[in-house]
Design a protein around this motif. Structure first.
Motif, PDB file in Angstrom:
ATOM      1  N   LEU A  27      -7.331   8.786  18.395  1.00  0.00           N
ATOM      2  CA  LEU A  27      -6.311   7.949  18.661  1.00  0.00           C
ATOM      3  C   LEU A  27      -6.127   7.224  17.384  1.00  0.00           C
ATOM      4  CD1 LEU A  27      -5.657   6.681  22.245  1.00  0.00           C
ATOM      5  CD2 LEU A  27      -4.959   8.658  21.313  1.00  0.00           C
ATOM      6  N   ASN A  28      -7.102   6.906  16.633  1.00  0.00           N
ATOM      7  CA  ASN A  28      -7.074   6.317  15.307  1.00  0.00           C
ATOM      8  C   ASN A  28      -6.438   7.180  14.213  1.00  0.00           C
ATOM      9  OD1 ASN A  28      -8.515   4.020  15.809  1.00  0.00           O
ATOM     10  ND2 ASN A  28     -10.420   5.229  15.373  1.00  0.00           N
ATOM     11  N   LEU A  29      -6.116   8.423  14.568  1.00  0.00           N
ATOM     12  CA  LEU A  29      -5.543   9.384  13.826  1.00  0.00           C
ATOM     13  C   LEU A  29      -3.904   9.017  13.865  1.00  0.00           C
ATOM     14  CD1 LEU A  29      -7.151  12.714  14.304  1.00  0.00           C
ATOM     15  CD2 LEU A  29      -7.248  11.354  12.280  1.00  0.00           C
ATOM     16  N   LEU A  30      -3.555   8.547  15.026  1.00  0.00           N
ATOM     17  CA  LEU A  30      -2.149   8.187  15.072  1.00  0.00           C
ATOM     18  C   LEU A  30      -1.844   6.734  14.404  1.00  0.00           C
ATOM     19  CD1 LEU A  30      -1.729   8.905  19.212  1.00  0.00           C
ATOM     20  CD2 LEU A  30      -1.399  10.648  17.065  1.00  0.00           C
ATOM     21  N   VAL A  31      -2.847   5.914  14.322  1.00  0.00           N
ATOM     22  CA  VAL A  31      -2.557   4.703  13.398  1.00  0.00           C
ATOM     23  C   VAL A  31      -2.536   5.174  11.978  1.00  0.00           C
ATOM     24  CG1 VAL A  31      -3.713   2.515  12.700  1.00  0.00           C
ATOM     25  CG2 VAL A  31      -3.824   3.423  15.094  1.00  0.00           C
ATOM     26  N   ALA A  32      -3.170   6.315  11.467  1.00  0.00           N
ATOM     27  CA  ALA A  32      -3.149   6.589  10.271  1.00  0.00           C
ATOM     28  C   ALA A  32      -1.721   7.397   9.991  1.00  0.00           C
ATOM     29  CB  ALA A  32      -4.442   7.872  10.125  1.00  0.00           C
ATOM     30  N   ALA A  45      -1.148   4.061   2.132  1.00  0.00           N
ATOM     31  CA  ALA A  45      -1.308   4.055   3.599  1.00  0.00           C
ATOM     32  C   ALA A  45      -2.987   3.508   4.033  1.00  0.00           C
ATOM     33  CB  ALA A  45      -1.143   5.313   4.248  1.00  0.00           C
ATOM     34  N   ALA A  46      -4.051   4.004   3.063  1.00  0.00           N
ATOM     35  CA  ALA A  46      -5.416   3.684   3.139  1.00  0.00           C
ATOM     36  C   ALA A  46      -5.375   2.206   3.082  1.00  0.00           C
ATOM     37  CB  ALA A  46      -6.165   4.368   2.098  1.00  0.00           C
ATOM     38  N   ALA A  47      -4.810   1.464   2.087  1.00  0.00           N
ATOM     39  CA  ALA A  47      -4.812   0.132   1.811  1.00  0.00           C
ATOM     40  C   ALA A  47      -4.271  -0.497   2.854  1.00  0.00           C
ATOM     41  CB  ALA A  47      -4.184  -0.182   0.574  1.00  0.00           C
ATOM     42  N   ARG A  48      -3.313   0.013   3.500  1.00  0.00           N
ATOM     43  CA  ARG A  48      -2.638  -0.834   4.596  1.00  0.00           C
ATOM     44  C   ARG A  48      -3.455  -0.993   5.981  1.00  0.00           C
ATOM     45  NH1 ARG A  48       3.563   0.025   5.914  1.00  0.00           N
ATOM     46  NH2 ARG A  48       3.724  -0.976   7.994  1.00  0.00           N
ATOM     47  N   ILE A  49      -4.119   0.086   6.135  1.00  0.00           N
ATOM     48  CA  ILE A  49      -5.004  -0.053   7.422  1.00  0.00           C
ATOM     49  C   ILE A  49      -6.448  -0.217   6.928  1.00  0.00           C
ATOM     50  CG2 ILE A  49      -3.595   1.420   8.778  1.00  0.00           C
ATOM     51  CD1 ILE A  49      -5.337   3.757   8.503  1.00  0.00           C
ATOM     52  N   GLY A  50      -6.941  -0.473   5.821  1.00  0.00           N
ATOM     53  CA  GLY A  50      -8.285  -1.081   5.409  1.00  0.00           C
ATOM     54  C   GLY A  50      -9.088  -0.031   5.322  1.00  0.00           C
ATOM     55  N   ILE A  51      -8.929   1.301   4.978  1.00  0.00           N
ATOM     56  CA  ILE A  51      -9.998   2.437   4.830  1.00  0.00           C
ATOM     57  C   ILE A  51      -9.933   2.892   3.182  1.00  0.00           C
ATOM     58  CG2 ILE A  51      -9.855   3.069   7.239  1.00  0.00           C
ATOM     59  CD1 ILE A  51      -8.258   5.224   6.371  1.00  0.00           C
ATOM     60  N   MET A  56      -8.691   8.358   4.287  1.00  0.00           N
ATOM     61  CA  MET A  56      -7.261   8.720   4.633  1.00  0.00           C
ATOM     62  C   MET A  56      -6.749  10.157   4.463  1.00  0.00           C
ATOM     63  SD  MET A  56      -4.128   7.764   6.088  1.00  0.00           S
ATOM     64  CE  MET A  56      -4.825   5.936   6.205  1.00  0.00           C
ATOM     65  N   SER A  57      -7.247  10.641   3.257  1.00  0.00           N
ATOM     66  CA  SER A  57      -6.916  12.167   3.070  1.00  0.00           C
ATOM     67  C   SER A  57      -7.719  12.796   4.008  1.00  0.00           C
ATOM     68  CB  SER A  57      -7.591  12.349   1.701  1.00  0.00           C
ATOM     69  OG  SER A  57      -7.043  11.836   0.436  1.00  0.00           O
ATOM     70  N   SER A  58      -8.793  12.618   4.520  1.00  0.00           N
ATOM     71  CA  SER A  58      -9.488  13.446   5.502  1.00  0.00           C
ATOM     72  C   SER A  58      -8.567  13.139   6.929  1.00  0.00           C
ATOM     73  CB  SER A  58     -10.937  12.884   5.683  1.00  0.00           C
ATOM     74  OG  SER A  58     -11.634  13.642   6.979  1.00  0.00           O
ATOM     75  N   ALA A  59      -8.266  12.092   7.138  1.00  0.00           N
ATOM     76  CA  ALA A  59      -7.270  11.891   8.262  1.00  0.00           C
ATOM     77  C   ALA A  59      -6.163  12.772   8.397  1.00  0.00           C
ATOM     78  CB  ALA A  59      -7.046  10.133   8.631  1.00  0.00           C
ATOM     79  N   LEU A  60      -5.451  12.815   7.135  1.00  0.00           N
ATOM     80  CA  LEU A  60      -4.188  13.368   6.856  1.00  0.00           C
ATOM     81  C   LEU A  60      -4.494  15.113   7.285  1.00  0.00           C
ATOM     82  CD1 LEU A  60      -1.360  14.003   6.255  1.00  0.00           C
ATOM     83  CD2 LEU A  60      -1.782  13.837   3.928  1.00  0.00           C
ATOM     84  N   GLY A  61      -5.866  15.415   6.756  1.00  0.00           N
ATOM     85  CA  GLY A  61      -6.052  17.043   7.167  1.00  0.00           C
ATOM     86  C   GLY A  61      -6.226  17.337   8.680  1.00  0.00           C
ATOM     87  N   ARG A  62      -6.840  16.099   9.451  1.00  0.00           N
ATOM     88  CA  ARG A  62      -7.148  16.543  10.632  1.00  0.00           C
ATOM     89  C   ARG A  62      -5.603  16.271  11.512  1.00  0.00           C
ATOM     90  NH1 ARG A  62     -11.492  12.129  12.149  1.00  0.00           N
ATOM     91  NH2 ARG A  62     -11.369  12.903  14.191  1.00  0.00           N
ATOM     92  N   LEU A  63      -4.917  15.470  10.954  1.00  0.00           N
ATOM     93  CA  LEU A  63      -3.460  15.507  11.785  1.00  0.00           C
ATOM     94  C   LEU A  63      -2.755  17.004  11.386  1.00  0.00           C
ATOM     95  CD1 LEU A  63      -2.664  11.725  10.602  1.00  0.00           C
ATOM     96  CD2 LEU A  63      -2.654  12.544  12.773  1.00  0.00           C
TER      97      LEU A  63
END
Length: 324
Positions: A27-32, A45-51, A56-63
């Motif tokens: 569910l953290n992917l939805l936050v990303a 986006a990475a700065a917005r959620i503190g990662i 964030m690039s990895s999260a986008l790939g998983r999304l």
């Protein structure tokens, strides 16, 4: 009766949560995804959620794998959301906000201890009427709350709300969408304001006297035409404009310095009259009252701090001096 029971059972089966299937989703992917759609940039986006940016690039790939869609593609202006991403944006915001409210529900909201900054878009007229009283209240009752006030940008206000860059917008009228919430803040009427020593008039002024002097118009649309001109046109008359300005606060000083008239909202006019020694008169041409409202994103509807601020603004507006 059996048919009705069967229908209810069928609906319940459709709405039931598939916990096994849902457990496979981080569910953290939805936050990303929400941050990516709001910022249209991996870095921001990475700065917005503190990662980190790589995370964030990895999260986008998983999304992209999860939704079987590119979601965001490169464009000259940054990253452009795909149609699928745009369709996901509003439901996603609402779901995440509901989750946030759910996990915070047991926390008692106390304005005296909350630490939060609210970004509000509003015209300077409303800022003058409510801003001083709002600031005084916050300093005493909610010292951890700060305000970031911005001018109204009517062309982009809905986009700013949707991108979570505005908590609240205050203006005369809105044409929101299904995921926007609206509420009346206060109603007001129109009056005429002038320097009696310079124009030699006493209230109530006649229509001929009203049209004998040039006028100062406040227009946020940057056009030399207002509601008074529409009302005069209906009776076959017109007025002369000396100045058109987008700033309500400049108008009373212009009126005080020259033999001109202005027509403005009554609450503001009476405040200026008392402060600057000007005179208020009813308008000699009928004008409809105005409704000043608030607009916000539906995802903040049940947010305790947001709801508290909206209720506070309505209370301060109702306590503000009304038209005399």
């Amino acid at each position: 009766m059996r048919c009705g029971a069967a229908w209810i059972k069928q609906i319940a089966s459709i709405m039931a949560i598939d916990h096994i299937d849902l457990s496979r989703v981080d569910l953290n992917l939805l936050v990303a995804l929400d941050a990516l759609l709001a910022e249209r940039s991996v870095t921001r986006a990475a700065a917005r959620i503190g990662i980190g940016q790589s995370a964030m690039s990895s999260a986008l790939g998983r999304l992209r794998t999860l939704f079987d869609d590119e979601l965001l593609t490169r464009a000259p202006e940054g990253m452009r959301p795909t149609p699928r991403a745009l369709a996901l944006a509003e439901p996603l915001r609402i779901v995440l906000r509901q989750v946030q409210v759910l996990v915070r529900r047991d926390e008692a909201f106390d304005p005296r201890t909350v630490a939060r900054t609210f970004t509000i878009s509003l015209p300077d007229s409303t800022e003058v009427l409510l801003g001083t009283r709002l600031l005084a209240y916050l300093r005493q009752e909610a010292p951890g709350v700060s305000l970031l006030l911005r001018s109204v940008d009517r062309a982009h206000v809905l986009q700013e709300i949707d991108a979570d860059r505005l908590d609240l917008a205050i203006d005369l009228s809105f044409r929101g969408q299904m995921h926007h919430k609206q509420r009346l803040l206060y109603r007001d009427s129109y009056v005429c304001l002038f320097n009696a020593a310079l124009v030699g008039l006493t209230p109530p002024i006649s229509l001929d006297d009203y049209l004998r002097f040039p006028h100062v118009l406040t227009s946020l649309r940057e056009t030399a035409h207002g509601v008074v001109d529409d009302a005069l046109a209906r009776i076959g008359r017109s007025r002369t404009l000396a100045v058109t300005s987008p700033r309500f606060l400049a108008v009373p000083f212009l009126v005080r310095s020259a033999p001109v008239l202005t027509t403005m909202h009554a609450r503001l006019a009476h405040l200026f009259a008392e402060t600057l020694g000007l005179t208020v008169s009813p308008t000699p041409v009928p004008l409809d009252d105005v409704a000043v409202g608030m607009l916000w994103h539906a995802s903040y509807d049940d947010d305790p701090a947001h709801r508290w601020l909206r209720d506070l603004l309505r209370r301060l507006a109702s306590e503000a001096p009304a038209t005399r």
